[in-house]
Write a protein that holds these residues in place. Sequence first.
Motif, PDB file in Angstrom:
ATOM      1  N   LEU A 122      -0.151   5.195  -1.399  1.00 36.79           N
ATOM      2  CA  LEU A 122      -0.010   3.785  -1.020  1.00 36.79           C
ATOM      3  C   LEU A 122       0.156   2.895  -2.251  1.00 36.79           C
ATOM      4  O   LEU A 122       0.918   1.933  -2.236  1.00 36.79           O
ATOM      5  CB  LEU A 122      -1.220   3.322  -0.207  1.00 36.79           C
ATOM      6  CG  LEU A 122      -1.332   3.883   1.198  1.00 36.79           C
ATOM      7  CD1 LEU A 122      -2.645   3.461   1.832  1.00 36.79           C
ATOM      8  CD2 LEU A 122      -0.170   3.421   2.042  1.00 36.79           C
ATOM      9  N   TYR A 123      -0.561   3.204  -3.327  1.00 34.12           N
ATOM     10  CA  TYR A 123      -0.385   2.443  -4.566  1.00 34.12           C
ATOM     11  C   TYR A 123       1.028   2.594  -5.095  1.00 34.12           C
ATOM     12  O   TYR A 123       1.636   1.631  -5.556  1.00 34.12           O
ATOM     13  CB  TYR A 123      -1.382   2.899  -5.631  1.00 34.12           C
ATOM     14  CG  TYR A 123      -2.779   2.417  -5.408  1.00 34.12           C
ATOM     15  CD1 TYR A 123      -3.059   1.067  -5.212  1.00 34.12           C
ATOM     16  CD2 TYR A 123      -3.842   3.301  -5.409  1.00 34.12           C
ATOM     17  CE1 TYR A 123      -4.348   0.630  -5.008  1.00 34.12           C
ATOM     18  CE2 TYR A 123      -5.142   2.872  -5.207  1.00 34.12           C
ATOM     19  CZ  TYR A 123      -5.380   1.528  -5.011  1.00 34.12           C
ATOM     20  OH  TYR A 123      -6.651   1.107  -4.817  1.00 34.12           O
ATOM     21  N   LEU A 124       1.574   3.798  -5.025  1.00 36.80           N
ATOM     22  CA  LEU A 124       2.941   4.011  -5.492  1.00 36.80           C
ATOM     23  C   LEU A 124       3.948   3.293  -4.603  1.00 36.80           C
ATOM     24  O   LEU A 124       4.977   2.821  -5.083  1.00 36.80           O
ATOM     25  CB  LEU A 124       3.251   5.503  -5.563  1.00 36.80           C
ATOM     26  CG  LEU A 124       2.533   6.243  -6.692  1.00 36.80           C
ATOM     27  CD1 LEU A 124       2.821   7.728  -6.609  1.00 36.80           C
ATOM     28  CD2 LEU A 124       2.943   5.695  -8.030  1.00 36.80           C
ATOM     29  N   TYR A 125       3.654   3.196  -3.316  1.00 38.52           N
ATOM     30  CA  TYR A 125       4.551   2.440  -2.437  1.00 38.52           C
ATOM     31  C   TYR A 125       4.556   0.961  -2.830  1.00 38.52           C
ATOM     32  O   TYR A 125       5.605   0.332  -2.901  1.00 38.52           O
ATOM     33  CB  TYR A 125       4.130   2.601  -0.977  1.00 38.52           C
ATOM     34  CG  TYR A 125       4.974   1.787  -0.042  1.00 38.52           C
ATOM     35  CD1 TYR A 125       6.266   2.172   0.268  1.00 38.52           C
ATOM     36  CD2 TYR A 125       4.494   0.598   0.508  1.00 38.52           C
ATOM     37  CE1 TYR A 125       7.055   1.419   1.113  1.00 38.52           C
ATOM     38  CE2 TYR A 125       5.274  -0.161   1.346  1.00 38.52           C
ATOM     39  CZ  TYR A 125       6.552   0.251   1.646  1.00 38.52           C
ATOM     40  OH  TYR A 125       7.329  -0.502   2.467  1.00 38.52           O
ATOM     41  N   GLY A 126       3.384   0.414  -3.092  1.00 40.55           N
ATOM     42  CA  GLY A 126       3.312  -0.981  -3.532  1.00 40.55           C
ATOM     43  C   GLY A 126       4.053  -1.197  -4.839  1.00 40.55           C
ATOM     44  O   GLY A 126       4.708  -2.229  -5.039  1.00 40.55           O
ATOM     45  N   TRP A 127       3.976  -0.229  -5.738  1.00 40.02           N
ATOM     46  CA  TRP A 127       4.711  -0.333  -6.992  1.00 40.02           C
ATOM     47  C   TRP A 127       6.219  -0.305  -6.741  1.00 40.02           C
ATOM     48  O   TRP A 127       6.965  -1.065  -7.336  1.00 40.02           O
ATOM     49  CB  TRP A 127       4.320   0.818  -7.932  1.00 40.02           C
ATOM     50  CG  TRP A 127       5.241   0.957  -9.087  1.00 40.02           C
ATOM     51  CD1 TRP A 127       5.251   0.217 -10.224  1.00 40.02           C
ATOM     52  CD2 TRP A 127       6.331   1.872  -9.203  1.00 40.02           C
ATOM     53  NE1 TRP A 127       6.262   0.615 -11.045  1.00 40.02           N
ATOM     54  CE2 TRP A 127       6.945   1.635 -10.437  1.00 40.02           C
ATOM     55  CE3 TRP A 127       6.841   2.875  -8.388  1.00 40.02           C
ATOM     56  CZ2 TRP A 127       8.037   2.371 -10.870  1.00 40.02           C
ATOM     57  CZ3 TRP A 127       7.924   3.590  -8.819  1.00 40.02           C
ATOM     58  CH2 TRP A 127       8.508   3.338 -10.041  1.00 40.02           C
ATOM     59  N   SER A 128       6.664   0.559  -5.835  1.00 44.52           N
ATOM     60  CA  SER A 128       8.105   0.661  -5.590  1.00 44.52           C
ATOM     61  C   SER A 128       8.669  -0.593  -4.934  1.00 44.52           C
ATOM     62  O   SER A 128       9.827  -0.937  -5.148  1.00 44.52           O
ATOM     63  CB  SER A 128       8.408   1.889  -4.733  1.00 44.52           C
ATOM     64  OG  SER A 128       7.884   1.708  -3.430  1.00 44.52           O
ATOM     65  N   VAL A 129       7.853  -1.289  -4.157  1.00 44.66           N
ATOM     66  CA  VAL A 129       8.325  -2.524  -3.529  1.00 44.66           C
ATOM     67  C   VAL A 129       8.506  -3.623  -4.571  1.00 44.66           C
ATOM     68  O   VAL A 129       9.443  -4.412  -4.492  1.00 44.66           O
ATOM     69  CB  VAL A 129       7.329  -2.962  -2.417  1.00 44.66           C
ATOM     70  CG1 VAL A 129       7.612  -4.362  -1.932  1.00 44.66           C
ATOM     71  CG2 VAL A 129       7.380  -1.978  -1.275  1.00 44.66           C
ATOM     72  N   SER A 130       7.641  -3.665  -5.572  1.00 44.79           N
ATOM     73  CA  SER A 130       7.716  -4.716  -6.589  1.00 44.79           C
ATOM     74  C   SER A 130       8.345  -4.207  -7.875  1.00 44.79           C
ATOM     75  O   SER A 130       7.988  -4.645  -8.969  1.00 44.79           O
ATOM     76  CB  SER A 130       6.319  -5.255  -6.874  1.00 44.79           C
ATOM     77  OG  SER A 130       5.525  -4.228  -7.421  1.00 44.79           O
ATOM     78  N   LEU A 131       9.280  -3.293  -7.768  1.00 43.22           N
ATOM     79  CA  LEU A 131       9.882  -2.656  -8.940  1.00 43.22           C
ATOM     80  C   LEU A 131      10.582  -3.669  -9.839  1.00 43.22           C
ATOM     81  O   LEU A 131      10.456  -3.617 -11.063  1.00 43.22           O
ATOM     82  CB  LEU A 131      10.862  -1.577  -8.482  1.00 43.22           C
ATOM     83  CG  LEU A 131      11.524  -0.744  -9.561  1.00 43.22           C
ATOM     84  CD1 LEU A 131      10.461   0.001 -10.347  1.00 43.22           C
ATOM     85  CD2 LEU A 131      12.492   0.235  -8.952  1.00 43.22           C
TER      86      LEU A 131
END
Length: 150
Positions: A91-100
Amino acid sequence: MTRAIEGSSCNTTESVIMTQNWAVAAFVLVTVALLLFMVGAASVLGGRAWGHSKNTPFESGIVSTGSARIRFDAKFYLVAMLFVIFDVEALYLYGWSVSLREVGWPGLIGAALFIFILLAGLVYDVRMGVLEWAPAWRQHRRKRRVATRD
């Protein structure tokens, strides 16, 4: 004149707060009324059948046998905790990918470091035998069989 302005601004602030509180109170009252209506309607319209077979647990077409109190191995809970940990980290990586675009290169380096730490933890878990489910005698037999093939 200053007192009149202060009094009127205080009055408007209080009226805004009262309006917001009334809106919340109305929402809570409507929610409780809807809840009571649904529970009441279900009790009035619901079935009234009683019997021994009505109260027995039934799941997936199989009538249960034995006790539900089964002792699980500690490895089951360990693997479950690992699953939850790696799931939350995804989930943390998903949040990172959204705000890339907003995080740029520093965010990429931080995510790469995060993934490296995850990978190091997974390698450590595998080396410690956390994911080994088979008993030791079965693992020994499998290793012996693999050694004789080579």
